[in-house]
Design an enzyme around this catalytic site. Structure first.
Site, PDB file in Angstrom:
ATOM      1  N   GLU A 170       0.791  -1.237   0.000  1.00 47.30           N
ATOM      2  CA  GLU A 170       0.000   0.000   0.000  1.00 47.30           C
ATOM      3  C   GLU A 170       0.822   1.286   0.000  1.00 47.30           C
ATOM      4  O   GLU A 170       0.634   2.164   0.853  1.00 47.30           O
ATOM      5  CB  GLU A 170      -0.972  -0.010   1.199  1.00 47.30           C
ATOM      6  CG  GLU A 170      -1.892  -1.225   1.180  1.00 47.30           C
ATOM      7  CD  GLU A 170      -2.864  -1.284   2.355  1.00 47.30           C
ATOM      8  OE1 GLU A 170      -2.758  -0.442   3.267  1.00 47.30           O
ATOM      9  OE2 GLU A 170      -3.725  -2.180   2.356  1.00 47.30           O
ATOM     10  N   ASN A 211       2.186  -4.632  -3.394  1.00 46.90           N
ATOM     11  CA  ASN A 211       0.794  -5.016  -3.173  1.00 46.90           C
ATOM     12  C   ASN A 211      -0.019  -3.768  -2.824  1.00 46.90           C
ATOM     13  O   ASN A 211       0.454  -2.912  -2.075  1.00 46.90           O
ATOM     14  CB  ASN A 211       0.786  -6.008  -1.984  1.00 46.90           C
ATOM     15  CG  ASN A 211      -0.499  -6.772  -1.803  1.00 46.90           C
ATOM     16  OD1 ASN A 211      -0.984  -7.392  -2.753  1.00 46.90           O
ATOM     17  ND2 ASN A 211      -1.042  -6.769  -0.591  1.00 46.90           N
ATOM     18  N   HIS A 247     -10.287  -6.171  -2.546  1.00 45.52           N
ATOM     19  CA  HIS A 247     -11.340  -6.078  -1.520  1.00 45.52           C
ATOM     20  C   HIS A 247     -12.521  -5.382  -2.198  1.00 45.52           C
ATOM     21  O   HIS A 247     -12.665  -4.159  -2.140  1.00 45.52           O
ATOM     22  CB  HIS A 247     -10.853  -5.275  -0.314  1.00 45.52           C
ATOM     23  CG  HIS A 247      -9.763  -5.970   0.441  1.00 45.52           C
ATOM     24  ND1 HIS A 247      -9.970  -7.156   1.109  1.00 45.52           N
ATOM     25  CD2 HIS A 247      -8.459  -5.665   0.635  1.00 45.52           C
ATOM     26  CE1 HIS A 247      -8.836  -7.547   1.687  1.00 45.52           C
ATOM     27  NE2 HIS A 247      -7.907  -6.661   1.406  1.00 45.52           N
ATOM     28  N   GLU A 275      -5.969 -10.645  -1.912  1.00 45.38           N
ATOM     29  CA  GLU A 275      -6.783 -10.546  -0.685  1.00 45.38           C
ATOM     30  C   GLU A 275      -8.274 -10.500  -1.022  1.00 45.38           C
ATOM     31  O   GLU A 275      -9.039  -9.731  -0.434  1.00 45.38           O
ATOM     32  CB  GLU A 275      -6.383  -9.295   0.124  1.00 45.38           C
ATOM     33  CG  GLU A 275      -4.904  -9.235   0.449  1.00 45.38           C
ATOM     34  CD  GLU A 275      -4.491  -8.049   1.313  1.00 45.38           C
ATOM     35  OE1 GLU A 275      -5.369  -7.374   1.869  1.00 45.38           O
ATOM     36  OE2 GLU A 275      -3.276  -7.813   1.426  1.00 45.38           O
ATOM     37  N   ASP A 277     -12.065 -10.497  -1.365  1.00 45.08           N
ATOM     38  CA  ASP A 277     -13.365 -10.669  -0.713  1.00 45.08           C
ATOM     39  C   ASP A 277     -14.342  -9.730  -1.417  1.00 45.08           C
ATOM     40  O   ASP A 277     -13.942  -8.873  -2.207  1.00 45.08           O
ATOM     41  CB  ASP A 277     -13.337 -10.480   0.813  1.00 45.08           C
ATOM     42  CG  ASP A 277     -12.569  -9.263   1.310  1.00 45.08           C
ATOM     43  OD1 ASP A 277     -12.561  -8.240   0.590  1.00 45.08           O
ATOM     44  OD2 ASP A 277     -12.000  -9.325   2.410  1.00 45.08           O
TER      45      ASP A 277
HETATM   46  C1  XIL Z   1      -6.133  -6.828   7.973  1.00 46.26           C
HETATM   47  C2  XIL Z   1      -6.361  -8.033   8.849  1.00 46.26           C
HETATM   48  O1  XIL Z   1      -7.191  -8.952   8.175  1.00 46.26           O
HETATM   49  C3  XIL Z   1      -6.996  -7.591  10.147  1.00 46.26           C
HETATM   50  O2  XIL Z   1      -7.089  -8.679  11.045  1.00 46.26           O
HETATM   51  C4  XIL Z   1      -6.183  -6.480  10.791  1.00 46.26           C
HETATM   52  O3  XIL Z   1      -6.853  -5.996  11.938  1.00 46.26           O
HETATM   53  C5  XIL Z   1      -5.964  -5.347   9.822  1.00 46.26           C
HETATM   54  O4  XIL Z   1      -5.379  -5.860   8.641  1.00 46.26           O
HETATM   55  N1  XIL Z   1      -4.954  -4.925   3.412  1.00 46.26           N
HETATM   56  C6  XIL Z   1      -3.909  -5.716   3.824  1.00 46.26           C
HETATM   57  C7  XIL Z   1      -4.085  -6.651   4.952  1.00 46.26           C
HETATM   58  O5  XIL Z   1      -2.846  -5.702   3.205  1.00 46.26           O
HETATM   59  O6  XIL Z   1      -2.921  -6.818   5.695  1.00 46.26           O
HETATM   60  C8  XIL Z   1      -5.209  -6.207   5.850  1.00 46.26           C
HETATM   61  O7  XIL Z   1      -5.419  -7.217   6.823  1.00 46.26           O
HETATM   62  C9  XIL Z   1      -6.466  -5.941   5.055  1.00 46.26           C
HETATM   63  C10 XIL Z   1      -6.225  -4.831   4.073  1.00 46.26           C
END
Ligand code: XIL
Length: 471
Positions: A170, A211, A247, A275, A277
């Protein structure tokens, strides 16, 4: 098929002998809606095997506490071929105080992955979030050394064990400018190249990724990532891939997703969905779950269509362990498994998009097994005897019968099969002496369980991934 769940009267007296004073009933087993596809343990029908047969991986994220959830681990260890520790490799866990490293939580997840022959994505080395305050509080002149030391130690600890590292996570704001975090403030945009070079020096084999989120479609942020990748590649900085967190919000997979991935691949890097969802405004409805299935299929279709897309990771195993409800109030139901770890329409759509059959991707046709059962219950316990018959025309060599135990039942012992886990979605596997089932042949096994009132027989039987009929 009609649904019939047997509820047995519970005698109030203590159990005297196995099956003697207890009520015994032989019944048609509940045949509720058969699962759309293979349960945990059905090797030929898993997302993992379907994905691998298409040349990509399918992964999941897990945290340390997830290791105590047997329903979750049963699915993770069979359905997914790649594991990302959800939090345990982040800086606040691995180096909470300067020079003091703690790899124990992540090591437990690494062991789980290794025990289940899963590969691992390391996540993440350099990130503005979950960063201990000692780093953000350093004088800018000390940040580079601290970053390099952190990367060197963590990457060295996992050298040879990981498929890839999210080296920088990020780095961009939504408008495409660099995030003004501790690293950028100290080193300018050059921190990215420095982090990548440091990681490569510590492990020459792990694939090195950048990422980010909201870079799935064409927009100022993905343009910034594109320009960064282009610049790094032209300078010969070690970089193997770009992770697209994905996401998503229901119904909002960007129309430019595929073209965007393709332009990154054209720069000479892999891409991966890291990641995934797809969050739904609660409560979920049939319509929203179907839209989610369509969104998941789009993601799979997109990765399969892009040569250079290495794989897809879902962020979490099921809705019960997803981060979404905690972070986006009012939203949830964002994964392929519901709160009880049952596959949702998104699971079926994903399996289908990966080349599995729409109702049963198993090479074993449904109906080549028949299951009958007997239950004997007393006030707090029960025994069950289950008989499997091979109704197909070929010999089954080695069987794993998956079924769902009613809520409150916990297996305490078994005979003629090994059962795991003790609750929820259970797999009963043959022992050394009863694995072969010729056409027409039967095999019986049994187990003892405690219960909390529900003495129904198990449901949703499938043998080696194919649904069974129940007599
Ligand atoms: C999230 C985890 O799933 C949570 O448990 C934590 O509280 C915060 O981080 N982007 C990412 C991940 O790169 O590391 C994040 O994971 C979600 C967003």
């Amino acid at each position: 098929m009609s649904v019939r769940t047997l509820r047995l009267p519970r005698p109030r007296h203590a159990r005297r002998a196995f099956g003697a004073a207890a009520v015994t009933a032989v019944a048609a087993l509940a045949a509720a809606t058969l699962l759309p596809t293979g349960q945990a343990g059905a090797a030929d029908t898993t997302l993992r095997s379907l994905a691998e047969s298409k040349g990509i991986y399918f992964g999941t994220a897990m945290t340390q506490s997830d290791l105590n959830n047997s329903a979750l681990t049963a699915i993770a260890g069979s359905q997914f071929g790649m594991l990302t520790p959800g939090n345990e490799m982040k800086w606040d866990t691995t180096e909470p105080a300067r020079g003091s490293f703690n790899f124990a939580p992540a090591d437990r997840l690494v062991s789980f992955a290794q025990a289940n022959s899963m590969r691992l994505r390391g996540h993440t080395l350099v990130w503005h979030s979950q960063l201990p305050s000692w780093v953000s509080g350093l004088p800018t002149t000390q940040v580079k050394a601290a970053m390099e030391n952190h990367i060197t130690n963590e990457v060295a600890h996992y050298k040879g064990k990981l498929y890839s590292w999210d080296v920088v996570n990020e780095p961009f704001n939504e408008d495409g400018s660099f995030r003004t975090d501790a690293f950028y403030n100290a080193m300018g945009s050059g921190f990215v190249a420095d982090a990548l070079r440091t990681a490569r020096a510590a492990d020459t084999n792990a694939k090195l990724y950048l990422n980010d989120y909201n870079i799935e479609g064409r927009n100022p942020k993905s343009d910034a990532m594109y320009n960064l990748v282009k610049s790094l590649k032209s300078q010969g900085v070690p970089l193997d891939g770009v992770g697209f967190q994905a996401h998503f919000v229901l119904g909002q997979v960007p129309s430019t997703f595929k073209a965007n991935l393709q332009r990154f691949v054209a720069l000479g890097v892999n891409v991966a969905v890291t990641e995934l969802d797809d969050r739904i405004q609660l409560p979920a409805t049939t319509a929203s779950l179907n839209q989610q299935a369509s969104d998941y299929a789009t993601v799979v279709d997109t990765c399969l269509a892009v040569t250079g897309c290495a794989g897809i990771t879902q962020w979490g195993v099921g809705d019960a362990d997803s981060w979404i409800p905690g972070t986006f109030p009012g939203y949830g139901a964002a994964t392929m498994y519901d709160a009880n770890y049952r596959p949702k329409p998104a699971y079926t759509a994903t399996a289908t998009a990966l080349g599995g059959g729409s109702t049963s991707p198993s090479p074993t046709p449904a109906g080549s097994c028949k299951v009958t059962g007997t239950v004997s219950a007393w006030n707090s316990g029960l025994t069950e005897d289950i008989t499997i018959t091979n109704t197909g025309s070929t010999t089954i060599n080695g069987w794993s019968l998956a079924f769902t135990l009613p809520t409150g039942q916990t297996v305490t012992s078994s005979w003629n099969a090994s059962l795991a886990p003790a609750t929820g979605q259970v797999a009963a596997k043959n022992l050394s002496y009863n694995g072969a089932l010729a056409p027409g042949a039967s095999s019986s096994f049994g187990f003892q369980a405690t219960h909390t009132g529900n003495t129904s027989l198990p449901s949703l039987f499938s043998l080696n991934g194919a649904p069974c009929t129940t007599a």
